[in-house]
Design an enzyme around this catalytic site. Structure first.
Site, PDB file in Angstrom:
ATOM      1  N   LYS A 143     -11.260 -14.382  -0.665  1.00  0.00           N
ATOM      2  CA  LYS A 143     -11.817 -13.258   0.091  1.00  0.00           C
ATOM      3  C   LYS A 143     -13.317 -13.128  -0.144  1.00  0.00           C
ATOM      4  CE  LYS A 143      -7.534 -10.615  -0.362  1.00  0.00           C
ATOM      5  NZ  LYS A 143      -6.905 -10.619   0.956  1.00  0.00           N
TER       6      LYS A 143
ATOM      7  N   CYS B 270       0.379  -5.398   4.206  1.00  0.00           N
ATOM      8  CA  CYS B 270       0.960  -5.324   2.854  1.00  0.00           C
ATOM      9  C   CYS B 270       0.819  -3.931   2.247  1.00  0.00           C
ATOM     10  CB  CYS B 270       0.356  -6.359   1.912  1.00  0.00           C
ATOM     11  SG  CYS B 270       0.665  -8.038   2.428  1.00  0.00           S
TER      12      CYS B 270
ATOM     13  N   ASP C  58      -7.595  -3.083  -8.955  1.00  0.00           N
ATOM     14  CA  ASP C  58      -7.390  -4.164  -7.990  1.00  0.00           C
ATOM     15  C   ASP C  58      -8.664  -4.235  -7.143  1.00  0.00           C
ATOM     16  OD1 ASP C  58      -6.931  -5.565  -5.672  1.00  0.00           O
ATOM     17  OD2 ASP C  58      -5.075  -4.529  -5.146  1.00  0.00           O
TER      18      ASP C  58
ATOM     19  N   HIS D 173      -1.804  -1.909  -2.406  1.00  0.00           N
ATOM     20  CA  HIS D 173      -1.310  -3.138  -1.781  1.00  0.00           C
ATOM     21  C   HIS D 173       0.007  -3.529  -2.458  1.00  0.00           C
ATOM     22  CE1 HIS D 173      -1.332  -7.501  -0.904  1.00  0.00           C
ATOM     23  NE2 HIS D 173      -2.160  -7.233   0.088  1.00  0.00           N
TER      24      HIS D 173
ATOM     25  N   GLN E 254     -10.701  -6.144  -2.540  1.00  0.00           N
ATOM     26  CA  GLN E 254     -11.572  -5.798  -1.405  1.00  0.00           C
ATOM     27  C   GLN E 254     -12.927  -5.262  -1.858  1.00  0.00           C
ATOM     28  OE1 GLN E 254     -10.875  -6.697   1.547  1.00  0.00           O
ATOM     29  NE2 GLN E 254      -8.677  -7.075   1.394  1.00  0.00           N
TER      30      GLN E 254
HETATM   31  N1  PMP Z   1      -5.045  -6.172  -3.205  1.00  0.00           N
HETATM   32  C1  PMP Z   1      -5.747  -5.892  -2.105  1.00  0.00           C
HETATM   33  C2  PMP Z   1      -6.450  -4.581  -2.013  1.00  0.00           C
HETATM   34  C3  PMP Z   1      -5.796  -6.819  -1.070  1.00  0.00           C
HETATM   35  O1  PMP Z   1      -6.483  -6.543   0.038  1.00  0.00           O
HETATM   36  C4  PMP Z   1      -5.112  -8.048  -1.197  1.00  0.00           C
HETATM   37  C5  PMP Z   1      -5.133  -9.078  -0.084  1.00  0.00           C
HETATM   38  N2  PMP Z   1      -4.864  -8.556   1.175  1.00  0.00           N
HETATM   39  C6  PMP Z   1      -4.421  -8.290  -2.376  1.00  0.00           C
HETATM   40  C7  PMP Z   1      -4.407  -7.338  -3.352  1.00  0.00           C
HETATM   41  C8  PMP Z   1      -3.663  -9.558  -2.599  1.00  0.00           C
HETATM   42  O2  PMP Z   1      -4.530 -10.647  -2.614  1.00  0.00           O
HETATM   43  P1  PMP Z   1      -3.915 -12.108  -2.681  1.00  0.00           P
HETATM   44  O3  PMP Z   1      -3.052 -12.259  -1.478  1.00  0.00           O
HETATM   45  O4  PMP Z   1      -5.103 -13.002  -2.665  1.00  0.00           O
HETATM   46  O5  PMP Z   1      -3.129 -12.178  -3.933  1.00  0.00           O
END
Ligand code: PMP
Length: 414
Positions: free
Chosen positions: A233, A372, A207, A130, A210
């Protein structure tokens, strides 16, 4: 295909806690399948936020008055609750509250990376990261002269572990991997990657944005040095994320934000830092959000994380199978029975945004775009994709509604 409805979660009962699900969109019942972007908030969590503001709203760590003490205890206990939820060894000392996963990534990149990385050092990511981790480490590498390398993704959406074993070397200082890909659903073999990383004396950062919402996670079992995730999430409020870090690493790291609350003693000449985790939480912290996130964790544990994962797996596989019935739908990533709770796809000849717009006319909320992960989309040879993602309140009937709406989109464009 027949839906198997032997859910161990009582989904109808769960749905009662989410009044937002009673909404209609365009005259149709809302079918919310955008959970990888953010999940909804159950009544007990909304109530925890309201209760804080109604009864004991106050700043923490400061006052000796009753309200401040109550807020401080609830806020500090929330750290222990989150630490326990992901299996941390040393409770609150290993659990820093941030704004989100992105800020947790930046915390390590700036507090550790900026000081520790230099020319000749390497940071290893994967092609499916991401932007939260990819852009962050890319930019810190530019500032420090370090180099970023990417573990490739195979044709069928898995991490290329042979390449990983070659890319991670004695020059590697840190490996950062998404536990579950928000685009492909790929589940990274995190324990194996932790072993390879540690064999080269590098740090392993996961990270888990998910993963933590959907499956039992144990940071000690993984042997992660850092592990990041987001409250919004996993049924919690926006504005709070979590960074787990091994105590000895957090102790050694310099703070990256300075100011009130994070200090022990201050003179005109110099300052010393508060104990963990407060050293990394400068200024008035995310009090209501932290307390409410602990409530979300209670809610998830009442459901049972094994049941949450089983429900997620069942819906994901069902969606994958149903979407596979279309010859003109391209699904990205590993098979339906071996992925996290996201299914990204494209309908041939229809732009993802058009699919999304037609689905919205049917009340179906999904995400369209690059999620993203722009470099990964470039690697897949596409500009955008449609992503459906599931959570505890979704049903197989809602997956059917998604499939029917896609069918309607195909009819319009053909
Ligand atoms: N890493 C992953 C794998 C994600 O899916 C996301 C959110 N789409 C993020 C990081 C970033 O999360 P946040 O926008 O809450 O910082």
């Amino acid at each position: 295909m027949e839906a198997t409805e032997q859910q161990s979660l009582d989904v109808e009962r769960v749905r009662e806690d989410f009044p937002i699900l009673e909404r209609e969109v365009g005259g149709e019942p809302l079918v919310y399948l955008d959970n990888a972007a953010t999940t909804h908030t159950p009544e007990p969590v909304v109530e925890a936020i309201a209760d804080y503001y109604r009864r004991y709203n106050s700043n923490v760590h400061r006052g000796i008055h009753t309200l401040s003490q109550e807020a401080s205890v609830a806020y500090e206990d929330a750290h222990d609750r989150l630490a326990e939820f992901v299996g941390a060894e040393h409770g609150r000392e290993e659990m820093v509250f941030t704004k989100n996963t992105t800020e947790a990534e930046n915390l390590v990149a700036f507090a550790w990376g900026l000081n520790e990385l230099g020319p000749g050092d390497e940071v290893v990511l994967t092609q499916l990261e991401h932007h939260a981790s990819l852009v962050t480490w890319q930019q810190v590498a530019k500032k420090t002269g370090a180099e970023v390398k990417y573990i490739p993704v195979t044709e069928d959406g898995y991490l290329d572990m042979e390449a990983a074993a070659e890319l991670i070397t004695d020059d590697t200082e840190l490996v950062n991997v998404a536990h579950v890909s928000n685009t492909l659903g790929t589940i990274a073999p995190v324990s194996e990657l932790a072993d390879i990383t540690h064999d080269h004396d590098a740090l392993f950062f996961v990270d888990g944005a998910q993963a933590v919402p959907n499956r039992p996670v144990d940071v000690q079992e993984i042997d992660a040095d850092f592990y990041a995730f987001s409250g919004h999430k996993m049924l919690g409020p926006t504005g709070i994320g979590c960074l787990y870090g091994k105590r000895h690493l957090l102790e050694e790291m310099e703070p990256h934000l300075y100011g009130g609350m994070m200090i022990e003693r201050v003179t005109y000449e110099d300052s010393t830092w508060a104990e963990l985790p407060w050293k990394f939480e400068a200024g008035t912290p995310v009090i209501a959000q932290g307390i409410a996130l602990a409530e979300a964790v209670d809610y998830l544990e009442d459901l049972g994380m094994d049941a949450v994962q089983a429900h997620e797996d069942r819906l994901t596989e069902y969606a994958y199978d149903r979407l596979s019935e279309f010859d003109d739908v391209d699904i990205y990533g590993p098979p339906g029975d071996d992925r996290g709770g996201v299914v990204s796809f494209n309908v041939e000849g229809i732009h993802a945004h058009d699919v999304s717009s037609i689905l919205n006319d049917h009340g179906v909320a999904i995400r369209a775009g690059d999620h993203c992960t722009q470099p990964l989309h470039q690697e897949l040879g596409i500009a955008a994709s449609v992503r459906a993602s599931f959570y505890v309140y979704n049903t197989t009937e809602e997956v059917d509604a998604l499939v029917d709406a896609i069918d309607a989109a195909r009819d319009i464009f053909n």
